[in-house]
Structures are given as C-alpha cells and as structure tokens.
Motif scaffolding. Structure first.
Motif, PDB file in Angstrom:
ATOM      1  N   GLY A  32       0.819  -1.199   0.000  1.00 60.01           N
ATOM      2  CA  GLY A  32       0.000   0.000   0.000  1.00 60.01           C
ATOM      3  C   GLY A  32       0.854   1.250   0.000  1.00 60.01           C
ATOM      4  O   GLY A  32       2.091   1.196   0.031  1.00 60.01           O
ATOM      5  N   ARG A  33       0.173   2.410  -0.001  1.00 64.61           N
ATOM      6  CA  ARG A  33       0.882   3.681  -0.049  1.00 64.61           C
ATOM      7  C   ARG A  33       0.259   4.677   0.924  1.00 64.61           C
ATOM      8  O   ARG A  33      -0.896   4.556   1.321  1.00 64.61           O
ATOM      9  CB  ARG A  33       0.827   4.267  -1.466  1.00 64.61           C
ATOM     10  N   GLY A  34       1.068   5.676   1.259  1.00 67.58           N
ATOM     11  CA  GLY A  34       0.581   6.773   2.092  1.00 67.58           C
ATOM     12  C   GLY A  34       0.074   6.314   3.444  1.00 67.58           C
ATOM     13  O   GLY A  34       0.683   5.449   4.091  1.00 67.58           O
ATOM     14  N   ASP A  35      -1.067   6.857   3.851  1.00 67.55           N
ATOM     15  CA  ASP A  35      -1.611   6.554   5.174  1.00 67.55           C
ATOM     16  C   ASP A  35      -2.069   5.110   5.297  1.00 67.55           C
ATOM     17  O   ASP A  35      -2.231   4.599   6.410  1.00 67.55           O
ATOM     18  CB  ASP A  35      -2.795   7.486   5.480  1.00 67.55           C
ATOM     19  N   THR A  36      -2.297   4.445   4.169  1.00 71.73           N
ATOM     20  CA  THR A  36      -2.781   3.063   4.217  1.00 71.73           C
ATOM     21  C   THR A  36      -1.653   2.045   4.103  1.00 71.73           C
ATOM     22  O   THR A  36      -1.913   0.838   4.089  1.00 71.73           O
ATOM     23  CB  THR A  36      -3.791   2.808   3.085  1.00 71.73           C
ATOM     24  N   ALA A  37      -0.418   2.515   3.998  1.00 70.77           N
ATOM     25  CA  ALA A  37       0.719   1.607   3.845  1.00 70.77           C
ATOM     26  C   ALA A  37       0.885   0.731   5.090  1.00 70.77           C
ATOM     27  O   ALA A  37       0.723   1.189   6.216  1.00 70.77           O
ATOM     28  CB  ALA A  37       1.988   2.394   3.594  1.00 70.77           C
ATOM     29  N   VAL A  38       1.199  -0.533   4.863  1.00 67.29           N
ATOM     30  CA  VAL A  38       1.456  -1.489   5.942  1.00 67.29           C
ATOM     31  C   VAL A  38       2.892  -1.974   5.817  1.00 67.29           C
ATOM     32  O   VAL A  38       3.283  -2.517   4.769  1.00 67.29           O
ATOM     33  CB  VAL A  38       0.491  -2.689   5.872  1.00 67.29           C
ATOM     34  N   ARG A  39       3.675  -1.770   6.860  1.00 66.09           N
ATOM     35  CA  ARG A  39       5.068  -2.207   6.839  1.00 66.09           C
ATOM     36  C   ARG A  39       5.133  -3.695   7.160  1.00 66.09           C
ATOM     37  O   ARG A  39       4.831  -4.117   8.277  1.00 66.09           O
ATOM     38  CB  ARG A  39       5.886  -1.417   7.860  1.00 66.09           C
ATOM     39  N   ALA A  40       5.516  -4.492   6.179  1.00 68.87           N
ATOM     40  CA  ALA A  40       5.579  -5.939   6.369  1.00 68.87           C
ATOM     41  C   ALA A  40       6.942  -6.388   6.885  1.00 68.87           C
ATOM     42  O   ALA A  40       7.032  -7.300   7.710  1.00 68.87           O
ATOM     43  CB  ALA A  40       5.261  -6.655   5.058  1.00 68.87           C
ATOM     44  N   LEU A  41       8.015  -5.753   6.396  1.00 68.53           N
ATOM     45  CA  LEU A  41       9.374  -6.071   6.831  1.00 68.53           C
ATOM     46  C   LEU A  41      10.139  -4.774   7.013  1.00 68.53           C
ATOM     47  O   LEU A  41       9.983  -3.839   6.222  1.00 68.53           O
ATOM     48  CB  LEU A  41      10.097  -6.941   5.795  1.00 68.53           C
ATOM     49  N   HIS A  42      10.995  -4.738   8.034  1.00 73.90           N
ATOM     50  CA  HIS A  42      11.751  -3.517   8.308  1.00 73.90           C
ATOM     51  C   HIS A  42      13.214  -3.846   8.559  1.00 73.90           C
ATOM     52  O   HIS A  42      13.582  -4.400   9.592  1.00 73.90           O
ATOM     53  CB  HIS A  42      11.173  -2.793   9.523  1.00 73.90           C
ATOM     54  N   GLU A  43      14.058  -3.584   7.569  1.00 71.68           N
ATOM     55  CA  GLU A  43      15.513  -3.696   7.677  1.00 71.68           C
ATOM     56  C   GLU A  43      15.963  -5.033   8.271  1.00 71.68           C
ATOM     57  O   GLU A  43      16.695  -5.101   9.254  1.00 71.68           O
ATOM     58  CB  GLU A  43      16.070  -2.531   8.502  1.00 71.68           C
TER      59      GLU A  43
END
Length: 258
Positions: A32-43
């Motif tokens: 997703g993008r913007g306010d609806t983005a969901v972070r699935a993996l982070h670094e």
C-alpha cells in the motif's frame, strides 16, 4: 526487484556470500501507499547457513510469510539486498530469476500442490520436465528409496495418504539438488504423527543430503525440529533460538505477544 537506495557502507555484503545458502541485508517491504501503507518487513539482515534447518516464527502478521517469499524471489522488496548462494537476486531479470528458482530452490507447501492426473514419479520430475532437462534417474531412485516411495511411484495422488503425498512434494523439492528448500507450513494439513514423519525427513535432508531448509510455521513442535528459530514481530527481527524445545519456543513466542 527494486534497487536499494542504501549505500554499500550502510548495507555491507556478507563476509562470504558463497558460504551461505541465503543472505539478506537491510530488507524492507511495505504494502500500500501513504496513510494506508502497511510495513511488512523492516531492515531485516540475516544469513542462512548451508545444510541447516531454520524455522521462521512470529505472531500473526509478523511478516514471516512475506520474508520467506522475498528470500525465495517470489516477491519484490522495497529496499535492501538478497542473495541465493553467491548470486545476488535483488535486481535479477525475471527470466533469470525464474531459471534460478527452478534450478536452485525447492518448495514444499501446506497443500502438497501435486497434479492429480500425474503419477507420483511424474509429479516429482515435473519441474525438470518443464525445464526440458534430463532426469537424473539414479538420484531419483536414491531420493525415492530414502523417502520410502519406491513402491508408490506409479500411484496418483488420490491413491496416496497425506503423508505420502507430502513425501512426494519433498522428493520433488530435492530432485534438482537445490541450495535451499522453503517450507510453507508443510505439516499444516497433516496429523501429528504424519507431520513428525515429514519433519524428520526434512531434517534428514539437511544432515544426510546437505540441503538448507527454511520453514515458516506457527507450531512450536514443528519448529523444535529446526537447528535455529528466527523470531519476527511487526516485520522486524527480534530474536533467535538455537536447538530449542517446544516449551522454550512457546515461551519465547508468548513474550512476543506480551
């Protein structure tokens, strides 16, 4: 896959990428993008050693399936770098990535994914047949013997038990002598006794055949068959366990949920 915006100094190469079955450096993925983005993996930065069995665990929505899909080159990443063996797959063209997966990656799924009209032998050899290459009959016989399938090769899936069908899936994954085999809840549709049998076979493929196994599971009993358990929460790597009991794994998972 998209090119990482991180500099080489921020995301160092593995000390020896060829010594690992898989390597990830600074891998991030969002949907997703913007306010609806969901972070699935982070670094996420991880190395998966050759001939080891690793389980990936975490609460629902922790990113474990997404991580497996990215490691296998089935999903794009937003940032970071990925290697299978000594080959970087981060920006590999689709045709080359497809060929690499076919030759160097195996998959064992929860739903077996066998073709019902084909025999067990035809299902095992299907990836090689589709690639237009010759089947190593000696290796096929060795795998089939090791997995107890020699007298089932002419049977179709509906003539096999669930455990036998999953053995066929394991044999199919082993046939190309892949660098790594990915298991996506491989015992999810099996009873406990049959599941234990399949997990033992996967562990044997590490110890006796030198294959690397990466398995996503929610089951502490299944994860206890692994040499190593990688723990995720909210898309981030939060810990690891080495050769742990189901009780220790369950306790670690409970702490993640607290």
């Amino acid at each position: 896959m998209t090119t990482s915006t991180n500099s080489p100094a921020q995301q160092p190469l593995p000390v020896d990428a060829t010594s690992a079955a898989l390597s990830a450096r600074g891998v991030s993925k969002s949907y997703g993008r913007g306010d609806t983005a969901v972070r699935a993996l982070h670094e996420i930065s991880l190395d998966f050693e050759r001939a080891r069995f690793t389980a990936i665990m975490g609460p629902s929505g922790s990113g474990k399936s997404t991580l497996m899909h990215c490691l296998a080159g089935l999903d794009n990443i937003d940032a970071g770098r990925l290697w299978i063996g000594g080959t970087e797959i981060t920006d590999l063209p689709d045709a080359e990535l497809t060929r690499l997966r076919r030759e160097r990656v195996g998959f064992v799924f929860q739903a077996f994914n066998l073709v019902p009209t084909l025999t067990a032998k035809q299902n095992i050899t299907l990836p090689v047949t589709l690639a237009g290459t010759a089947v190593d009959e000696g290796w096929l016989q060795e795998i089939s013997s090791s997995l107890g399938l020699l007298d089932r090769l002419s049977h179709r899936p509906h003539e096999l038990s669930g455990g036998q069908q999953q053995r066929v899936a394991v044999a199919r994954a082993l046939l190309t002598r892949p660098d790594v085999i990915f298991g996506d809840e491989p015992t999810g549709n099996l009873d406990s006794a049959t599941g234990a049998e399949v997990l033992s076979l996967l562990r044997r493929s590490c110890r006796e055949m030198g294959r690397s196994i990466v398995m996503v599971t929610h089951d502490p009993v299944a994860a206890a068959y692994a040499d190593r358990v990688v723990l995720l929460k909210d898309g981030a790597l939060v810990g690891e366990l080495e050769r742990s009991s189901p009780e220790a794994i369950l306790q670690a998972l409970a702490k993640l949920g607290s």
